[in-house]
Design a protein around this motif. Structure first.
Motif, PDB file in Angstrom:
ATOM      1  N   GLU A  46      10.646 -24.135   9.619  1.00  0.00           N
ATOM      2  CA  GLU A  46      10.423 -24.080   8.495  1.00  0.00           C
ATOM      3  C   GLU A  46      11.598 -23.390   7.476  1.00  0.00           C
ATOM      4  O   GLU A  46      11.827 -23.762   6.662  1.00  0.00           O
ATOM      5  CB  GLU A  46       9.019 -23.328   8.267  1.00  0.00           C
ATOM      6  N   LEU A  47      11.819 -22.438   8.094  1.00  0.00           N
ATOM      7  CA  LEU A  47      12.850 -21.641   7.413  1.00  0.00           C
ATOM      8  C   LEU A  47      14.293 -22.465   7.202  1.00  0.00           C
ATOM      9  O   LEU A  47      14.855 -22.463   6.284  1.00  0.00           O
ATOM     10  CB  LEU A  47      13.439 -20.312   8.352  1.00  0.00           C
ATOM     11  N   ILE A  48      14.606 -22.964   8.475  1.00  0.00           N
ATOM     12  CA  ILE A  48      16.115 -23.913   8.331  1.00  0.00           C
ATOM     13  C   ILE A  48      15.752 -24.953   7.470  1.00  0.00           C
ATOM     14  O   ILE A  48      16.672 -25.172   6.772  1.00  0.00           O
ATOM     15  CB  ILE A  48      16.313 -24.135   9.701  1.00  0.00           C
ATOM     16  N   ALA A  49      14.619 -25.645   7.551  1.00  0.00           N
ATOM     17  CA  ALA A  49      14.377 -26.917   6.786  1.00  0.00           C
ATOM     18  C   ALA A  49      14.324 -26.712   5.379  1.00  0.00           C
ATOM     19  O   ALA A  49      14.673 -27.597   4.545  1.00  0.00           O
ATOM     20  CB  ALA A  49      13.419 -27.634   7.378  1.00  0.00           C
ATOM     21  N   SER A  50      13.945 -25.644   4.986  1.00  0.00           N
ATOM     22  CA  SER A  50      13.597 -25.178   3.507  1.00  0.00           C
ATOM     23  C   SER A  50      14.746 -24.329   2.987  1.00  0.00           C
ATOM     24  O   SER A  50      14.661 -23.995   1.929  1.00  0.00           O
ATOM     25  CB  SER A  50      12.476 -24.211   3.285  1.00  0.00           C
ATOM     26  N   THR A  51      15.850 -24.075   3.724  1.00  0.00           N
ATOM     27  CA  THR A  51      16.950 -23.441   3.241  1.00  0.00           C
ATOM     28  C   THR A  51      18.208 -24.080   3.404  1.00  0.00           C
ATOM     29  O   THR A  51      18.922 -24.412   2.271  1.00  0.00           O
ATOM     30  CB  THR A  51      16.932 -21.766   3.980  1.00  0.00           C
ATOM     31  N   ILE A  52      18.948 -24.163   4.547  1.00  0.00           N
ATOM     32  CA  ILE A  52      20.078 -24.824   4.709  1.00  0.00           C
ATOM     33  C   ILE A  52      20.295 -26.291   4.786  1.00  0.00           C
ATOM     34  O   ILE A  52      21.175 -26.983   4.843  1.00  0.00           O
ATOM     35  CB  ILE A  52      21.305 -24.091   5.631  1.00  0.00           C
ATOM     36  N   LEU A  53      19.171 -26.888   5.753  1.00  0.00           N
ATOM     37  CA  LEU A  53      19.231 -28.259   6.243  1.00  0.00           C
ATOM     38  C   LEU A  53      17.863 -28.963   5.536  1.00  0.00           C
ATOM     39  O   LEU A  53      16.860 -29.523   6.374  1.00  0.00           O
ATOM     40  CB  LEU A  53      18.941 -28.213   7.696  1.00  0.00           C
ATOM     41  N   THR A  54      18.068 -28.964   4.306  1.00  0.00           N
ATOM     42  CA  THR A  54      16.587 -29.579   3.558  1.00  0.00           C
ATOM     43  C   THR A  54      16.545 -31.036   3.812  1.00  0.00           C
ATOM     44  O   THR A  54      15.331 -31.600   3.757  1.00  0.00           O
ATOM     45  CB  THR A  54      16.884 -29.281   2.172  1.00  0.00           C
ATOM     46  N   GLU A  55      17.695 -31.843   4.313  1.00  0.00           N
ATOM     47  CA  GLU A  55      17.342 -33.269   4.370  1.00  0.00           C
ATOM     48  C   GLU A  55      17.356 -33.527   5.913  1.00  0.00           C
ATOM     49  O   GLU A  55      17.156 -34.848   6.209  1.00  0.00           O
ATOM     50  CB  GLU A  55      18.846 -33.640   3.896  1.00  0.00           C
ATOM     51  N   THR A  56      17.369 -32.812   6.686  1.00  0.00           N
ATOM     52  CA  THR A  56      17.251 -32.654   8.205  1.00  0.00           C
ATOM     53  C   THR A  56      15.816 -32.659   8.516  1.00  0.00           C
ATOM     54  O   THR A  56      15.035 -31.838   8.383  1.00  0.00           O
ATOM     55  CB  THR A  56      18.171 -31.832   8.793  1.00  0.00           C
ATOM     56  N   PRO A  57      15.454 -33.588   9.401  1.00  0.00           N
ATOM     57  CA  PRO A  57      14.087 -33.527   9.964  1.00  0.00           C
ATOM     58  C   PRO A  57      13.997 -32.325  10.835  1.00  0.00           C
ATOM     59  O   PRO A  57      14.743 -31.876  11.594  1.00  0.00           O
ATOM     60  CB  PRO A  57      13.892 -34.932  10.903  1.00  0.00           C
ATOM     61  N   MET A  58      12.735 -31.917  10.690  1.00  0.00           N
ATOM     62  CA  MET A  58      12.440 -30.462  11.169  1.00  0.00           C
ATOM     63  C   MET A  58      12.413 -30.792  12.773  1.00  0.00           C
ATOM     64  O   MET A  58      13.095 -29.881  13.819  1.00  0.00           O
ATOM     65  CB  MET A  58      11.119 -29.838  10.798  1.00  0.00           C
ATOM     66  N   ILE A  59      11.974 -31.854  13.157  1.00  0.00           N
ATOM     67  CA  ILE A  59      11.981 -32.094  14.729  1.00  0.00           C
ATOM     68  C   ILE A  59      13.388 -32.067  15.466  1.00  0.00           C
ATOM     69  O   ILE A  59      13.521 -31.643  16.389  1.00  0.00           O
ATOM     70  CB  ILE A  59      11.178 -33.413  15.117  1.00  0.00           C
ATOM     71  N   LEU A  60      14.422 -32.392  14.657  1.00  0.00           N
ATOM     72  CA  LEU A  60      15.735 -32.621  15.113  1.00  0.00           C
ATOM     73  C   LEU A  60      16.438 -31.008  15.233  1.00  0.00           C
ATOM     74  O   LEU A  60      16.973 -30.766  16.056  1.00  0.00           O
ATOM     75  CB  LEU A  60      16.581 -33.340  14.185  1.00  0.00           C
ATOM     76  N   VAL A  61      16.019 -30.093  14.135  1.00  0.00           N
ATOM     77  CA  VAL A  61      16.363 -28.751  14.122  1.00  0.00           C
ATOM     78  C   VAL A  61      15.693 -28.043  15.353  1.00  0.00           C
ATOM     79  O   VAL A  61      16.429 -27.497  15.952  1.00  0.00           O
ATOM     80  CB  VAL A  61      15.909 -28.210  12.852  1.00  0.00           C
ATOM     81  N   ILE A  62      14.511 -28.220  15.614  1.00  0.00           N
ATOM     82  CA  ILE A  62      13.987 -27.529  16.870  1.00  0.00           C
ATOM     83  C   ILE A  62      14.520 -28.333  17.844  1.00  0.00           C
ATOM     84  O   ILE A  62      14.594 -27.252  19.076  1.00  0.00           O
ATOM     85  CB  ILE A  62      12.336 -27.734  16.441  1.00  0.00           C
ATOM     86  N   GLY A  63      14.597 -29.625  18.059  1.00  0.00           N
ATOM     87  CA  GLY A  63      14.967 -30.071  19.237  1.00  0.00           C
ATOM     88  C   GLY A  63      16.466 -29.465  19.851  1.00  0.00           C
ATOM     89  O   GLY A  63      16.555 -29.341  20.821  1.00  0.00           O
ATOM     90  N   ILE A  64      17.123 -29.621  18.961  1.00  0.00           N
ATOM     91  CA  ILE A  64      18.580 -28.895  19.226  1.00  0.00           C
ATOM     92  C   ILE A  64      18.502 -27.675  19.723  1.00  0.00           C
ATOM     93  O   ILE A  64      19.194 -27.192  20.664  1.00  0.00           O
ATOM     94  CB  ILE A  64      19.637 -29.113  18.066  1.00  0.00           C
ATOM     95  N   PHE A  65      17.871 -26.683  18.901  1.00  0.00           N
ATOM     96  CA  PHE A  65      17.466 -25.439  19.238  1.00  0.00           C
ATOM     97  C   PHE A  65      17.035 -25.309  20.813  1.00  0.00           C
ATOM     98  O   PHE A  65      17.416 -24.485  21.308  1.00  0.00           O
ATOM     99  CB  PHE A  65      16.713 -25.002  18.221  1.00  0.00           C
TER     100      PHE A  65
END
Length: 367
Positions: free
Chosen positions: A103-122
């Motif tokens: 939620e933090l990443i998706a709402s701040t620096i990667l607003t156009e990136t799907p959250m599932i992708l952010v969490i998946g890479i992490f």
């Protein structure tokens, strides 16, 4: 199950990174308003008592995890349901920490990136590290945590130098009485005693990996004490920048306060530093929960290693972190109304106290 060994310093870095990992980005003890730092310090003192309970169990059953202690304390019949509950509890909290991060990443620096992708890479990074064993996790703590603290202190100094900083926002001390402080520090609602101090119950899964068992109490107490001081200082600085009202209303007050830093219109926009720090902290939080759950599963099924189950656990956490709530508001409501009363209190407070009482009685009569 064969496990590696880490030093007391490495365990300290891992545990304190785990303790303050995602809690520092929230408005910790926001219900106490300008007295949030008092609530944190009060719950820290009680957290020291909790840590004494956790480490005292290790005195009675040296070199064993909580999963291995349970059958010896309350018998196999009663222990297996509790073991399953603890495994699910650790996985569920890994999901909530991932959702906080996403939620933090998706709402701040990667607003156009799907959250599932952010969490998946992490999650790929976490599983890769954990498959290297507890030694790799410990070395990661040794490298990353000093950088984490350096960034945190740098941001504090910049906030102190900013025009928005006003220490008068911290007064009057106890202006609303003692009740808001007690309400923020202690259950039954989400409290600083259970989040983050009670979450150090994870250390009961790490007792066997410490190369010198005599350092267990020192590491545990230092984790609570240093972590509590860092959180209290952070709340003082953030409240001085934002004020108690905004501190309680913002989802991520630390991030908001750091974004407001502007020194002579030259030093500003420290988003990258904040994200590096938060990624580092959440790494230990999620990694710790997944490692703890993998150890439980490995010991129950008598696996030689937990490597084979780390990837499935990583996939499960990634998927369920998205599915556990339809929005961040709902996610926070679940944390407030369900996790605190029905998970944290029995598994962090009630059960360890009961186990210690039973273990003490058993040892006394056996003697």
């Amino acid at each position: 199950m064969k496990q590696g060994k880490i030093s007391a310093l490495q365990l300290f870095y891992v545990m304190i990174g785990f303790e303050i990992g995602n809690s520092i980005i929230f408005g910790t003890a926001a219900g106490a308003k300008q007295d949030a730092w008092l609530a944190i310090l009060l719950s820290m003192l009680c957290g020291l008592i909790l840590m004494w309970i956790y480490t005292k169990l290790s005195d009675y059953y040296p070199g064993e995890t909580l999963v291995q202690m349970l059958p010896k304390i309350i018998g196999k019949f009663l222990s297996y349901p509790l073991i399953v509950i603890y495994a699910l509890y650790f996985l569920y909290l890994a999901c909530t920490a991932c959702r906080d991060f996403g939620e933090l990443i998706a709402s701040t620096i990667l607003t156009e990136t799907p959250m599932i992708l952010v969490i998946g890479i992490f999650m790929v990074l976490i599983v890769y590290c954990l498959r290297g064993g507890i030694e790799a996790f410990g070395r990661m703590g040794e490298i990353v945590f000093p950088i984490y603290v350096l960034i945190l202190v740098t941001l504090w100094i910049l906030m102190l130098m900013g025009a928005e900083f006003d220490s008068r926002r911290l007064i009057p001390v106890l202006g609303n009485g003692i009740q808001p402080v007690l309400g923020a520090a202690f259950p039954p609602v989400q409290s600083t005693l259970t989040f983050p101090f009670g979450e150090t119950v994870l250390i009961t899964m790490l007792f066997p990996v410490l190369n010198n068992k005599n350092n267990i109490k020192k590491v545990g107490m230092a984790t609570i004490l240093i972590g509590g001081i860092l959180l209290a200082v952070n709340s003082i600085i953030v409240i001085s920048v934002l004020g108690p009202d905004i501190y309680g209303k913002e989802f991520f007050p630390f991030f908001t306060a750091a974004q407001m830093v502007s020194i002579a219109d030259f030093l500003e926009r420290f988003d990258a530093l904040i994200i590096v720090m938060i990624v580092s902290g959440v790494f230990f939080k999620v990694g710790g929960w997944i490692y703890g759950s993998s150890i439980i599963i490995s010991q129950v099924f008598k696996l030689k290693s937990n490597d084979s189950i780390l990837i499935p656990l990583g996939v499960m956490v990634t998927c369920f972190s998205i599915l556990l709530a339809t929005s961040f508001i709902e996610h926070l409501e679940i944390a407030l109304n369900f996790i605190g009363p029905y998970l944290h209190i029995p598994l962090q407070l009630v059960l360890p106290i009961l186990l210690l009482g039973i273990a003490y009685t058993r040892k006394k009569f056996q003697a």
